[in-house]
Design an enzyme around this catalytic site. Structure first.
Site, mmCIF file in Angstrom:
data_model
loop_
_atom_site.group_PDB
_atom_site.id
_atom_site.type_symbol
_atom_site.label_atom_id
_atom_site.label_comp_id
_atom_site.label_asym_id
_atom_site.label_seq_id
_atom_site.Cartn_x
_atom_site.Cartn_y
_atom_site.Cartn_z
ATOM 1 N N ALA A 1 -3.059 4.304 -2.278
ATOM 2 C CA ALA A 1 -3.690 5.590 -1.955
ATOM 3 C C ALA A 1 -4.279 6.285 -3.186
ATOM 4 O O ALA A 1 -4.463 7.493 -3.189
ATOM 5 C CB ALA A 1 -2.692 6.489 -1.240
ATOM 6 N N TYR B 1 -8.754 -14.378 1.880
ATOM 7 C CA TYR B 1 -8.698 -12.989 2.364
ATOM 8 C C TYR B 1 -8.700 -12.960 3.901
ATOM 9 O O TYR B 1 -7.867 -12.284 4.516
ATOM 10 C CB TYR B 1 -9.889 -12.215 1.788
ATOM 11 C CG TYR B 1 -9.976 -10.778 2.226
ATOM 12 C CD1 TYR B 1 -9.045 -9.832 1.768
ATOM 13 C CD2 TYR B 1 -10.990 -10.333 3.076
ATOM 14 C CE1 TYR B 1 -9.134 -8.498 2.167
ATOM 15 C CE2 TYR B 1 -11.091 -9.017 3.471
ATOM 16 C CZ TYR B 1 -10.162 -8.105 3.018
ATOM 17 O OH TYR B 1 -10.247 -6.788 3.400
ATOM 18 N N GLY C 1 -7.253 4.727 1.505
ATOM 19 C CA GLY C 1 -5.885 5.238 1.369
ATOM 20 C C GLY C 1 -5.868 6.697 0.943
ATOM 21 O O GLY C 1 -5.136 7.515 1.531
HETATM 22 N N1 LIG Z 1 -13.803 -1.325 2.109
HETATM 23 C C1 LIG Z 1 -14.036 -2.147 3.129
HETATM 24 O O1 LIG Z 1 -15.206 -2.385 3.515
HETATM 25 C C2 LIG Z 1 -12.901 -2.774 3.876
HETATM 26 C C3 LIG Z 1 -13.168 -3.532 5.023
HETATM 27 C C4 LIG Z 1 -12.115 -4.114 5.716
HETATM 28 C C5 LIG Z 1 -10.819 -3.920 5.283
HETATM 29 N N2 LIG Z 1 -10.560 -3.196 4.153
HETATM 30 C C6 LIG Z 1 -9.175 -3.036 3.736
HETATM 31 O O2 LIG Z 1 -8.888 -1.672 3.554
HETATM 32 C C7 LIG Z 1 -7.807 -1.491 2.645
HETATM 33 C C8 LIG Z 1 -8.156 -0.423 1.638
HETATM 34 O O3 LIG Z 1 -9.206 -0.870 0.850
HETATM 35 P P1 LIG Z 1 -10.345 0.070 0.222
HETATM 36 O O4 LIG Z 1 -11.626 -0.358 0.841
HETATM 37 O O5 LIG Z 1 -9.954 1.488 0.280
HETATM 38 O O6 LIG Z 1 -10.383 -0.516 -1.255
HETATM 39 P P2 LIG Z 1 -9.985 0.100 -2.680
HETATM 40 O O7 LIG Z 1 -10.795 1.318 -2.934
HETATM 41 O O8 LIG Z 1 -10.099 -1.051 -3.615
HETATM 42 O O9 LIG Z 1 -8.475 0.517 -2.482
HETATM 43 C C9 LIG Z 1 -7.451 -0.440 -2.463
HETATM 44 C C10 LIG Z 1 -6.156 0.212 -2.889
HETATM 45 O O10 LIG Z 1 -5.164 -0.804 -2.962
HETATM 46 C C11 LIG Z 1 -4.566 -0.778 -4.254
HETATM 47 N N3 LIG Z 1 -4.147 -2.096 -4.683
HETATM 48 C C12 LIG Z 1 -4.895 -3.214 -4.777
HETATM 49 N N4 LIG Z 1 -4.145 -4.213 -5.273
HETATM 50 C C13 LIG Z 1 -2.905 -3.703 -5.502
HETATM 51 C C14 LIG Z 1 -1.698 -4.211 -6.038
HETATM 52 N N5 LIG Z 1 -1.595 -5.455 -6.473
HETATM 53 N N6 LIG Z 1 -0.625 -3.402 -6.128
HETATM 54 C C15 LIG Z 1 -0.726 -2.130 -5.739
HETATM 55 N N7 LIG Z 1 -1.836 -1.573 -5.239
HETATM 56 C C16 LIG Z 1 -2.913 -2.353 -5.131
HETATM 57 C C17 LIG Z 1 -5.651 -0.230 -5.160
HETATM 58 O O11 LIG Z 1 -5.079 0.243 -6.366
HETATM 59 P P3 LIG Z 1 -5.949 0.419 -7.716
HETATM 60 O O12 LIG Z 1 -6.622 1.730 -7.557
HETATM 61 O O13 LIG Z 1 -4.936 0.384 -8.787
HETATM 62 O O14 LIG Z 1 -6.897 -0.742 -7.753
HETATM 63 C C18 LIG Z 1 -6.241 0.860 -4.274
HETATM 64 O O15 LIG Z 1 -5.441 2.025 -4.291
HETATM 65 C C19 LIG Z 1 -7.551 -2.880 2.047
HETATM 66 O O16 LIG Z 1 -6.433 -3.463 2.664
HETATM 67 C C20 LIG Z 1 -8.810 -3.657 2.396
HETATM 68 O O17 LIG Z 1 -8.561 -5.035 2.481
HETATM 69 C C21 LIG Z 1 -11.574 -2.614 3.449
#
Ligand SMILES: NC(=O)c1ccc[n+]([C@@H]2O[C@H](COP(=O)([O-])OP(=O)(O)OC[C@H]3O[C@@H](n4cnc5c(N)ncnc54)[C@H](OP(=O)(O)O)[C@@H]3O)[C@@H](O)[C@H]2O)c1
Length: 288
Positions: free
Chosen positions: A12, A167, A17
């Protein structure tokens, strides 16, 4: 007066998040956010407090690539709060072009997108069972439809690794594990806890931004970005599953745009669902 609800959201510090955390904070939830980087997580916590005016915001840090950290995150939450109404397994993402394993020997995509939510959910389940409206929300992706191509003899893709396949597989298995848990909860008499999954849409976040997936993918990713949802729009279905009375009794389903959708059945069988569940159980149990 109704008791204040507690929510824990992984990943988050930004993207979907953080947008979810801000809205729930505005709705007077007790919001515990998680991040892997302490500075970034503290900053997000302060930002959420200031935007929402809600002081009941806390944070827990941990690297969800490591199951030892997942255990510490769960222990911290249980020791400090011993209560939880909503668990949002949101942290995740696509990994690098080259296959990597964590220090615990797990392929990184499977570690953060599948095994971390599996273990965290398991460790927090007893606390969630105490809630009269416990909800587990697993953020999956339509990549389970587009990119999954599981090899059931090689779930961590030691051979033929491809980051998109890894993925897609992990997000497909997350859906299967959620269905499996939903059935177990009903069988065990815990109808007060539901578990659902969702695809948030294509959302302009940090998702994939720092990956080295290859110049062609990055080029098309950048071209398409202006048409993506905002993080706030991407959070809408997560928030719906976390708060709406309409889904209070719905469990084991996959959602898109706040509606139940049939997840891909291409690789599904009860046997495969059980195989993935057993793989997660064994993988976690065999980590020292
Ligand atoms: N964006 C899209 O188009 C999309 C589409 C389908 C599904 N999703 C899913 O939505 C969810 C949220 O993604 P988002 O789009 O908001 O991407 P994001 O901006 O990259 O956010 C991902 C979050 O997960 C954290 N994270 C990643 N790897 C981690 C680890 N090893 N340990 C702890 N925290 C970790 C990141 O922390 P840091 O800030 O430290 O990197 C960040 O807070 C994910 O599960 C993603 O697969 C996204």
């Amino acid at each position: 007066m109704e008791q204040q609800k507690t929510v824990f959201i992984t990943g988050a510090t930004g993207g979907i998040g953080k947008a979810t955390a801000i809205t729930l904070a505005k709705q007077q939830y007790y919001v515990i956010i998680h991040g892997r980087n302490k500075e970034k997580t503290v900053a997000a916590c302060e930002e959420i407090k200031s935007i929402s005016g809600n002081e009941n915001i806390d944070y827990i840090t941990g690297d969800l690539l490591l199951m030892s950290d997942v255990k510490k995150v769960a222990e911290t939450l249980i020791n400090k709060y011993n209560r939880l109404d909503v668990l949002i397994n949101n942290a995740g993402g696509i990994m690098d072009k080259d296959r990597k394993e964590t220090a615990e020997g797990i392929e990184t995509t499977m570690a953060v997108n599948l095994l971390a939510p599996f273990l965290l959910t398991n460790l927090l389940l007893d606390v969630l069972k105490k809630s009269d409206d416990g909800r587990i929300i697993n953020v999956s992706s339509n990549s389970h439809q587009l990119n999954a191509k599981p090899d059931f003899d090689d779930l961590e893709l030691k051979n033929n690794y491809n980051p998109l396949t890894a993925y897609g597989n992990a997000k497909l298995f997350l859906i299967w594990n959620s269905q499996h848990l939903a059935k177990k909860l009903i069988q065990d008499g815990y109808g007060n806890v539901t578990v659902n999954t969702l695809h948030p849409g294509a959302v302009a976040t940090n998702f994939g931004v720092n990956s080295n997936l290859g110049s062609l993918l990055n080029f098309f990713g950048k071209l398409a970005r202006p048409f993506f949802k905002t993080p706030e729009q991407g959070a809408e279905t997560v928030l719906y599953l976390a708060t709406s009375e309409k889904v209070k009794l719905i469990s084991g389903k996959y959602f898109e745009n706040k509606k139940i959708k049939t997840a891909s059945q291409k690789y599904y069988s009860q046997k495969n669902e059980q195989l993935v569940w057993d793989y997660c159980k064994n993988r976690i149990n065999n980590i020292k």
